[in-house]
Design an enzyme around this catalytic site. Sequence first.
Site, PDB file in Angstrom:
ATOM      1  N   ASP A 175       0.855  -1.179   0.000  1.00 35.52           N
ATOM      2  CA  ASP A 175       0.000   0.000   0.000  1.00 35.52           C
ATOM      3  C   ASP A 175       0.898   1.239   0.000  1.00 35.52           C
ATOM      4  O   ASP A 175       1.738   1.400   0.875  1.00 35.52           O
ATOM      5  CB  ASP A 175      -0.867  -0.049   1.276  1.00 35.52           C
ATOM      6  N   ASP A 205      -3.353   2.665  -5.653  1.00 38.93           N
ATOM      7  CA  ASP A 205      -2.202   2.631  -4.752  1.00 38.93           C
ATOM      8  C   ASP A 205      -1.985   1.298  -4.056  1.00 38.93           C
ATOM      9  O   ASP A 205      -1.010   1.130  -3.357  1.00 38.93           O
ATOM     10  CB  ASP A 205      -2.356   3.735  -3.701  1.00 38.93           C
ATOM     11  N   GLU A 206      -2.884   0.350  -4.244  1.00 38.09           N
ATOM     12  CA  GLU A 206      -2.726  -0.909  -3.524  1.00 38.09           C
ATOM     13  C   GLU A 206      -2.621  -2.076  -4.493  1.00 38.09           C
ATOM     14  O   GLU A 206      -3.179  -2.029  -5.581  1.00 38.09           O
ATOM     15  CB  GLU A 206      -3.942  -1.163  -2.616  1.00 38.09           C
TER      16      GLU A 206
END
Lengths: 83, 417
Positions: free
Chosen positions: B9, B105-106
């Site tokens: 993350d 973003d992950e």
Amino acid sequence: MLYKRYIPVVALIGKEGELTPLSIVWEDYQDRKVYKVDKVLNKRKASSQVGGCGMLYECMILGKRRKLFYEKNRWFIECQKPY
Amino acid sequence: MNRVIVHADLNHCYAQIEEMMAPSLREVPMAVGGREESRHGIILAKNDLAKAAGVKTAETLRDALRKCPELLIIHPHYEDYVYYTEMVKDIYREYTDQVESFGLDEAWFDLSRTVSLFGDPVETARTIQERVFRETGLSVSMGVSFNKIFAKLGSDMDKKRGFTVITPESFREQLKDLPVEDLLYVGRATAYKLNACGIRTIGQLADADIRFLKRLLGKNGEMIWYFANGWEGSEVKDVSWQREVKSVGNGVTAIHDLHDFTELQLVLRVLSDSVAARLRQKKKRCSLVTLYLRDKDLRCFSHQRKFSRPTDLSEEILSLALFLAHECCPAEEDVFPVPYRSVTITAGCLSEHTYCEYDLFGEEAARQKQRSLEVTIEKIRGRYGPYSLRYGSALQDDALTSFDPLGEHTIHPESWF
């Protein structure tokens, strides 16, 4: 203190698509100088302390070790002068 | 561990990328926020100094500036965020072909089968974390575990470039005191219901009776019980895998509030054009249209209705959306008592566009004609820009209709299912 400065670069695109900087162009208010990249010491992906990241070419220019970055589609150099 | 799944993350993603591009931003409280003048004025991400000043994600810029008057607001650069997050994911892809994005973003990636190539998977994960920092200047927090749920939980446990390993032997001890809402798919409503029954921690959830949870929360109750006990075996998807499209929607916060049906219709037309064009691009047709409206007091509601036959025509989507609007918006002589702020059209129940079913009354010929008209409009816009060909009605309020939902960058929220 180091600054980020985008500069024009003359580079060679090799047969396999690899990029080699040949010379850098330094533009001042008055004039424009071209400095030859004497040697590319190493090439690796890295982030810069002045911001941004990309392919780092550590070069010898006029006897000094300089960090030249290819970021996305343009070049910048870490330099002592802000402009 | 037999399976080694990593969840990575990028910490406060947008703000971190801005800081990476301009390191001096680290020294001041800074937040990435939308433009207030186009009425997108909320905080999207903030840096540590802004967080320390009490600035929260999703609050309005005005509230944030009240808490922290010296807060520096940066407008988002979505192209850069996509570029740099892809650059980070490319590093994961050097190690395995099982990399599954979860939003920008992950990502999860599976290192179980990389032992013979790179050695101990936990050490490999650590190497990847260091490489990401060295090569891009971005810090990722990582959770390493034997299933995707605990990997995600792990990456959330230590947000500052943390590295948390949750093993099958240790997970009960490690997780027993964490609040239930830390678990994926335990939202505010579920947590409220569980808390009311005295289930406050993941440990208590794991020890609860599965039949009781099923009665309380339905299928979801069973699922989170399995999650809490570490019985989750879903695979990390391959890099080439794409989430199946379940709906296509476009929405906008209008440049000014919508006061009457005429203004609403102007906006709906732009949105339905975009939805229809995207349906055609994906070779899908929809059988359901949902209209979401949010009024100026930020109250939202939605209304939906089915088509008698699937469609990918802007004209039909628009007329159903308008029908829904007339059905659910109270209005006196076409003027809304409370004006609307934002509106979204979503096309759902998608089916493949494979054949067309002719009906008894021969309307299909007219539909085909309409379709080729819309395809032509789309082509012209594709070649000469979104504003090259517009409806005359759009010029009634140029500012209101000058937005391009089709071409503007869209980031799709993702779901586990």
